[in-house]
Scaffold this motif. Structure first.
Motif, PDB file in Angstrom:
ATOM      1  N   ALA A   1       0.835  -1.202   0.000  1.00 39.03           N
ATOM      2  CA  ALA A   1       0.000   0.000   0.000  1.00 39.03           C
ATOM      3  C   ALA A   1       0.871   1.254   0.000  1.00 39.03           C
ATOM      4  N   GLY A   2       1.948   1.237   0.778  1.00 41.43           N
ATOM      5  CA  GLY A   2       2.864   2.372   0.799  1.00 41.43           C
ATOM      6  C   GLY A   2       3.580   2.547  -0.520  1.00 41.43           C
ATOM      7  N   PHE A   3       3.910   1.440  -1.161  1.00 39.75           N
ATOM      8  CA  PHE A   3       4.549   1.511  -2.476  1.00 39.75           C
ATOM      9  C   PHE A   3       3.651   2.219  -3.482  1.00 39.75           C
ATOM     10  N   TRP A   4       2.384   1.812  -3.550  1.00 40.00           N
ATOM     11  CA  TRP A   4       1.472   2.444  -4.513  1.00 40.00           C
ATOM     12  C   TRP A   4       1.202   3.903  -4.170  1.00 40.00           C
TER      13      TRP A   4
ATOM     14  N   ILE B   1       4.109   5.744  -5.663  1.00 39.21           N
ATOM     15  CA  ILE B   1       4.026   5.767  -7.123  1.00 39.21           C
ATOM     16  C   ILE B   1       2.983   6.772  -7.593  1.00 39.21           C
ATOM     17  N   ASP B   2       1.850   6.801  -6.899  1.00 40.33           N
ATOM     18  CA  ASP B   2       0.746   7.670  -7.323  1.00 40.33           C
ATOM     19  C   ASP B   2       0.901   9.113  -6.855  1.00 40.33           C
TER      20      ASP B   2
ATOM     21  N   LEU C   1       8.454  12.376  -8.888  1.00 37.63           N
ATOM     22  CA  LEU C   1       9.754  11.793  -9.218  1.00 37.63           C
ATOM     23  C   LEU C   1       9.644  10.280  -9.377  1.00 37.63           C
ATOM     24  N   CYS C   2       8.898   9.642  -8.472  1.00 42.36           N
ATOM     25  CA  CYS C   2       8.706   8.197  -8.575  1.00 42.36           C
ATOM     26  C   CYS C   2       8.017   7.831  -9.885  1.00 42.36           C
ATOM     27  N   ALA C   3       7.016   8.634 -10.253  1.00 44.29           N
ATOM     28  CA  ALA C   3       6.307   8.388 -11.510  1.00 44.29           C
ATOM     29  C   ALA C   3       7.246   8.539 -12.704  1.00 44.29           C
TER      30      ALA C   3
ATOM     31  N   LEU D   1      -2.711  -4.230  -4.432  1.00 45.74           N
ATOM     32  CA  LEU D   1      -2.554  -4.103  -5.885  1.00 45.74           C
ATOM     33  C   LEU D   1      -2.651  -2.667  -6.369  1.00 45.74           C
ATOM     34  N   GLY D   2      -3.020  -1.752  -5.494  1.00 49.35           N
ATOM     35  CA  GLY D   2      -3.111  -0.343  -5.874  1.00 49.35           C
ATOM     36  C   GLY D   2      -4.215  -0.073  -6.880  1.00 49.35           C
ATOM     37  N   LEU D   3      -5.342  -0.785  -6.747  1.00 49.70           N
ATOM     38  CA  LEU D   3      -6.455  -0.647  -7.681  1.00 49.70           C
ATOM     39  C   LEU D   3      -7.747  -0.415  -6.909  1.00 49.70           C
ATOM     40  N   ASN D   4      -8.765   0.140  -7.601  1.00 46.84           N
ATOM     41  CA  ASN D   4     -10.072   0.267  -6.964  1.00 46.84           C
ATOM     42  C   ASN D   4     -10.780  -1.092  -6.970  1.00 46.84           C
TER      43      ASN D   4
END
Length: 232
Positions: free
Chosen positions: A121-124, A127-128, A132-134, A171-174
């Motif tokens: 969850a922290g990773f996504w 990213i979002d 810079l991460c993007a 999974l970083g998804l809805n």
């Protein structure tokens, strides 16, 4: 597969890795082009990419920050593995000490640590929510899908059932996108109150552990004798 020796590796790259060309500065351009191919075609050759980093060590004037970060992002997608650390330790410390590359490496260390530590969850969130991460993952075609496939594979090794809400975060998804991914891509089913059922496999099956210890009379006697000697 951990990206060490992919079947997609062409013969001319094999020749560079295994021969004296691995020390030839002119091989840098060839390996950079091969990395670009990996980024576009969604496979990874960590061995070849480390060869490129070693050439950068020997020829720091040829180092390209974007190439370095792309190698690390490709290695990071192989989690859980040592590929990211192996690549990171080949980067020239003086090159990485300051400037934009220094900041980029710090970001990538955080992202890799989150993946290795199952802090999905922290990773996504990074990213979002971090430009810079993007930017760092922008050159890697299908990076997010690669990570999701890895996460799903690890989940299938540890669970037989899991809450849909947990998978959404991991999974970083809805909800709708998560449901589509796990049913169409993973082949899992959703039952009841958002319970995801994962088919049994050799990793998530409960196995009976049989522990057997063989102690002969001589060994037992030796233990008793030592205990007796310590008490007198």
């Amino acid at each position: 597969m951990n990206g060490e020796d992919p079947p997609e590796r062409p013969d001319y790259i094999v020749s560079i890795i295994n021969g004296l060309e691995r020390y030839n500065p002119e091989a840098v351009g060839t390996l950079e082009g091969y990395l670009q191919e990996q980024c576009e075609q969604k496979y990874c050759d960590c061995n070849a990419n480390r060869t490129l980093l070693k050439l950068y060590q020997l020829n720091p004037d040829r180092t390209k920050d974007e190439v370095v970060t792309n190698i690390l992002v490709k290695a990071m997608a192989q989690f859980p593995s040592s590929q990211f650390s192996l690549a990171l330790h080949l980067i020239n410390p003086s090159t990485a000490a300051t400037g934009e590359l220094h900041e980029a490496l710090n970001k990538l260390r955080v992202l890799n640590s989150q993946l290795e530590g199952s802090q999905y969850a922290g990773f996504w969130a990074n990213i979002d929510g971090d430009d810079l991460c993007a930017d760092l993952i922008a050159d890697i075609a299908g990076f997010e899908d690669l990570v999701r496939h890895r996460i799903a594979s690890l989940v299938s090794m540890a669970f037989r059932e899991v809450q849909l809400s947990h998978l959404e975060a991991w999974l970083g998804l809805n909800e709708s996108a998560t449901s589509k991914f796990i049913t169409e891509v993973c082949g899992w089913t959703i039952e009841g109150e958002g319970i995801v059922k994962i088919p049994s496999n050799p990793d998530n099956e409960a196995k009976k552990a049989e522990i057997r210890e063989d102690v002969n009379v001589e060994q037992f006697a030796r233990v008793l004798r030592r205990s007796w000697e310590e008490t007198v």
